[in-house]
Design an enzyme around this catalytic site. Structure first.
Site, PDB file in Angstrom:
ATOM      1  N   ALA A  68       0.846  -1.190   0.000  1.00 12.39           N
ATOM      2  CA  ALA A  68       0.000   0.000   0.000  1.00 12.39           C
ATOM      3  C   ALA A  68       0.884   1.244   0.000  1.00 12.39           C
ATOM      4  CB  ALA A  68      -0.919  -0.005   1.216  1.00 12.39           C
ATOM      5  N   GLY A 111      -0.223  -5.024   0.599  1.00 17.50           N
ATOM      6  CA  GLY A 111      -1.424  -4.949  -0.223  1.00 17.50           C
ATOM      7  C   GLY A 111      -1.263  -5.619  -1.572  1.00 17.50           C
ATOM      8  N   GLU A 114      -1.883  -9.205  -0.924  1.00 21.94           N
ATOM      9  CA  GLU A 114      -3.320  -9.345  -0.667  1.00 21.94           C
ATOM     10  C   GLU A 114      -4.126  -9.232  -1.959  1.00 21.94           C
ATOM     11  OE1 GLU A 114      -3.941  -7.690   3.833  1.00 21.94           O
ATOM     12  OE2 GLU A 114      -3.233  -6.253   2.342  1.00 21.94           O
ATOM     13  N   GLU A 134       3.673  -5.891   7.058  1.00 20.47           N
ATOM     14  CA  GLU A 134       3.029  -4.824   7.829  1.00 20.47           C
ATOM     15  C   GLU A 134       3.522  -4.745   9.272  1.00 20.47           C
ATOM     16  OE1 GLU A 134       0.057  -5.925   4.568  1.00 20.47           O
ATOM     17  OE2 GLU A 134       1.496  -6.975   5.848  1.00 20.47           O
TER      18      GLU A 134
END
Length: 260
Positions: A68, A111, A114, A134
């Site tokens: 992200a 992300g 994911e 993360e």
């Protein structure tokens, strides 16, 4: 700020497939809100396009998506995150009815990992790396990383990845069940599109319901999922594609599926 589109879409009409490419190369395709909106809009448009049967999503040779956009989130409050509902964009992707293949080169982190897991299957280059780092910045995965990863590779391996933040190689990901196919780095997109073209030869209705049935295995008890599968199987006997497919089999010819 670059005027280049954040997502590039290329259709292959003869194969009835489409390639969607994340286009933030300087940021290693970091997934900010604008990128996710553009990706979701592109996937939803292709999902409505009857001429497209299977979709491939990729990045570039350096990264599928390296997480992200931390700069966008660093100063956010819980209310900011709730109101903007960034994670809700992943729900839009999950609702795409057509098969979507992730073609992964380089980094698929946070992300990006994911996103790859939210799609239906992963084709990876030999040099690809998958990770949920993360924990290194004081948070945890929030777009399915703790859930889809655990379902894909098991609790122990998922715990190791999530609690250490250390990535795994493409070979490790394949051995664990996260990756469906490994190929040479330079052939990732080509091989993913070839796989998509093979799928696109099948009945669009059967593709859609097969995807739904497999996904149900993750979300229902075995008894409920078996009953759901049976209903979908019976439903396809109302389609022209079922009649065409079985007639073609008996007549020893290639079926001509219309999606009806």
């Amino acid at each position: 700020m670059s005027d280049d589109p954040l997502v590039l879409v290329e259709r292959q009409p003869e194969q009835r497939t489409a390639l969607v490419r994340l286009n933030r190369p300087k940021q290693l395709n970091a997934l900010n809100g604008a990128v996710m909106d553009a990706l979701c809009d592109s996937l939803e448009e292709l999902d409505r396009d009857a001429d497209v049967r299977v979709i491939v999503v990729t990045g570039n040779e350096r990264a599928f998506a390296a997480g992200a956009d931390i700069g966008e989130m660093a100063g956010a409050s819980p209310i900011d995150m709730l109101v903007t509902n960034r994670i809700g964009q992943w729900d839009r992707i999950r609702k795409i009815t057509k098969p979507v293949i992730a073609a992964v080169n380089g980094w698929a982190l946070g992300g990006g990992c994911e996103l790859a897991m939210t799609l239906d299957l992963i084709v990876a280059g030999e040099g690809a790396k998958f990770g949920q780092p993360e924990i290194n910045i004081g948070v945890i995965p929030g777009a399915g990383g703790t859930q889809r990863l655990t379902r894909a590779i098991g609790k122990s391996k998922a715990m190791r990845m999530v609690l250490t933040g250390e990535p795994i190689t493409a070979r490790e990901a394949e051995a664990a069940g996260l990756v469906a196919l490994i190929t040479q780095d330079e052939l990732v997109v080509e091989d993913a599109l070839a796989l998509a073209a093979k799928m696109a030869e099948k009945s669009p209705l059967a593709l859609r319901l097969a995807k739904e049935a497999v996904n149900a295995a993750y979300e229902m008890s075995l008894t409920d999922a078996l009953a759901h599968e049976r209903r979908l199987f019976y439903l396809l006997f109302a389609s022209d594609d079922q009649k065409e497919g079985m007639a073609a089999f008996l007549e020893k010819r290639t079926p001509d599926f219309t999606g009806r």
